[in-house]
Design a protein around this motif. Sequence first.
Motif, PDB file in Angstrom:
ATOM      1  N   UNK A 101     -79.647 -23.640  29.397  1.00 17.31           N
ATOM      2  CA  UNK A 101     -80.696 -24.475  28.837  1.00 17.31           C
ATOM      3  C   UNK A 101     -80.566 -25.846  29.390  1.00 17.31           C
ATOM      4  N   UNK A 102     -79.274 -26.233  29.366  1.00 18.26           N
ATOM      5  CA  UNK A 102     -78.849 -27.656  29.629  1.00 18.26           C
ATOM      6  C   UNK A 102     -79.089 -27.748  31.075  1.00 18.26           C
ATOM      7  N   UNK A 103     -78.853 -26.927  32.004  1.00 21.57           N
ATOM      8  CA  UNK A 103     -79.164 -26.981  33.508  1.00 21.57           C
ATOM      9  C   UNK A 103     -80.664 -27.046  33.642  1.00 21.57           C
ATOM     10  N   UNK A 104     -81.272 -26.241  33.104  1.00 19.59           N
ATOM     11  CA  UNK A 104     -82.995 -26.425  33.031  1.00 19.59           C
ATOM     12  C   UNK A 104     -83.342 -27.490  32.680  1.00 19.59           C
ATOM     13  N   UNK A 105     -83.013 -28.325  31.702  1.00 15.51           N
ATOM     14  CA  UNK A 105     -83.428 -29.447  31.225  1.00 15.51           C
ATOM     15  C   UNK A 105     -82.830 -30.735  32.237  1.00 15.51           C
ATOM     16  N   UNK A 106     -81.883 -30.471  32.826  1.00 18.51           N
ATOM     17  CA  UNK A 106     -81.786 -31.459  33.764  1.00 18.51           C
ATOM     18  C   UNK A 106     -82.702 -31.345  35.047  1.00 18.51           C
ATOM     19  N   UNK A 107     -82.936 -30.111  35.445  1.00 20.40           N
ATOM     20  CA  UNK A 107     -83.902 -30.156  36.575  1.00 20.40           C
ATOM     21  C   UNK A 107     -85.296 -30.505  36.145  1.00 20.40           C
ATOM     22  N   UNK A 163     -82.433 -36.727  33.667  1.00 21.63           N
ATOM     23  CA  UNK A 163     -82.060 -37.876  32.854  1.00 21.63           C
ATOM     24  C   UNK A 163     -81.026 -38.587  33.504  1.00 21.63           C
ATOM     25  N   UNK A 164     -81.020 -40.001  32.850  1.00 19.56           N
ATOM     26  CA  UNK A 164     -80.055 -40.946  33.577  1.00 19.56           C
ATOM     27  C   UNK A 164     -78.574 -40.672  33.146  1.00 19.56           C
ATOM     28  N   UNK A 165     -78.332 -40.082  32.016  1.00 19.51           N
ATOM     29  CA  UNK A 165     -77.143 -39.893  31.692  1.00 19.51           C
ATOM     30  C   UNK A 165     -77.113 -38.585  30.769  1.00 19.51           C
ATOM     31  N   UNK A 166     -75.746 -37.978  31.139  1.00 24.44           N
ATOM     32  CA  UNK A 166     -75.503 -36.732  30.393  1.00 24.44           C
ATOM     33  C   UNK A 166     -74.192 -36.932  29.659  1.00 24.44           C
ATOM     34  N   UNK A 177     -72.511 -30.544  40.653  1.00 21.67           N
ATOM     35  CA  UNK A 177     -72.143 -31.089  42.212  1.00 21.67           C
ATOM     36  C   UNK A 177     -73.019 -30.363  42.940  1.00 21.67           C
ATOM     37  N   UNK A 178     -73.325 -28.799  42.864  1.00 22.64           N
ATOM     38  CA  UNK A 178     -74.181 -28.300  43.816  1.00 22.64           C
ATOM     39  C   UNK A 178     -75.558 -28.692  43.713  1.00 22.64           C
ATOM     40  N   UNK A 179     -75.997 -29.363  42.505  1.00 24.46           N
ATOM     41  CA  UNK A 179     -77.198 -29.677  42.175  1.00 24.46           C
ATOM     42  C   UNK A 179     -77.388 -31.207  42.785  1.00 24.46           C
ATOM     43  N   UNK A 180     -76.265 -31.855  43.295  1.00 27.65           N
ATOM     44  CA  UNK A 180     -76.252 -33.254  43.839  1.00 27.65           C
ATOM     45  C   UNK A 180     -76.802 -33.993  42.438  1.00 27.65           C
ATOM     46  N   UNK A 181     -76.232 -33.896  41.580  1.00 27.00           N
ATOM     47  CA  UNK A 181     -76.686 -34.510  40.175  1.00 27.00           C
ATOM     48  C   UNK A 181     -76.284 -35.915  40.469  1.00 27.00           C
TER      49      UNK A 181
END
Length: 393
Positions: A38-44, A48-51, A70-74
């Motif tokens: 859910x965390x990864x889905x929420x990022x996509x 957000x500016x901060x995690x 890293x793979x998401x180039x966050x």
Amino acid sequence: MSTNTLLILDDDVTLTTLMTAVAKDLGFEVKHCEDGRQFIDAILAWKPSHLAIDLVMPSIDGIEILKTLARMDCQSSIILTSGIGSVLLPLAQLTALEHQLNIRGILHHPVLPHLLQKLLADHPSVDLHATDHTQVVKPLSIDHESIDAAIRQQQFVVYYQPQIELFTGEVIGFEALLRWQHPQHGIQLPELFIHVAEDTGQIEALTEYVVVTGIQFIQSISSTLCLSVNISAKSLHNDRLIMMLEQVCQRFAFDPARMILELTETATMLDTQQAERILTHLREQGFKLSIDDFGTGYSSMSQLAALPFTELKIDKSFVTTMEASSKSRKVIASTLKLAESLGLETIAEGIENSMAAIGLRELGCRFGQGYFFARPMDAAASKVWLSHWNGQR
């Protein structure tokens, strides 16, 4: 990316409530997850500016979360939280450094509100071990004096990455990797300081430190495992490398046949006659020789045939792209055939998943290393990993 948004991954209600309150006081919009997916889905969805990530939640693999980011180039600013143990902290730092994640800092329990405020306000990163105050860290200056001070203050450490027989799963050795454990800037990778040490002549002291420390580590866990050590091109300019290696092996009664000296392709081209003389002498003494990062330099068939290498190491740039790139697979396949024709062992670096491991094995690569098996670890973590690995086989 939205402005002033914080996404929290944590299952500690008290801490989550504290972080939410502090962030909202600073004008942040805040959301919270307890599940990694859910965390990864929420990022996509939210960007957000901060995690804020708790690395030691029982339901998630914190290091794997960082690798996924890293793979998401966050590009989010990341705050790591919790009472991180001595094993996980350096792994988290290395993951962040190697994948260029934007880690603002690490907060230990109990989290102090003013430290969190500093991190959310994007002030300079706080001391990773801070407990009751922040510390503004000046940019790291890397020169002869700073490296000399680091040597005297024993800030250099050796990490180890296991090397695996791909057909049996047996651990055959460890590669010794130098790290600078800076008191303010955390773990620094060799790419940041080795070139300076080479220019100043300090590379000889650092190489000897890695060899001595690595031998002591290997001898503490096995009488048969091998040790791989990276050798600088500058070390092939004179006979001091030969004398150091022979003296250290004699001092610790370490069989040279258990040591693999890794050299880049370009290292052997600076002075081919000198390199051939030194490498031939080392090979005669029993040391094994590996040509590192193969395929990224300028080696020729004649050079490989002339120099007494015993191993060819396939560069990770081909390994990490072999699933998606037919060209990478063809390069690896042709490299393995070349190695076979020259009677060289083969090892691939950068194996990050089971598909790469299986693919390399099917192509005929005998040995491998990479995050799929284990990332570089300090001595204590390496011993724990080895015991666990052997216990599963």
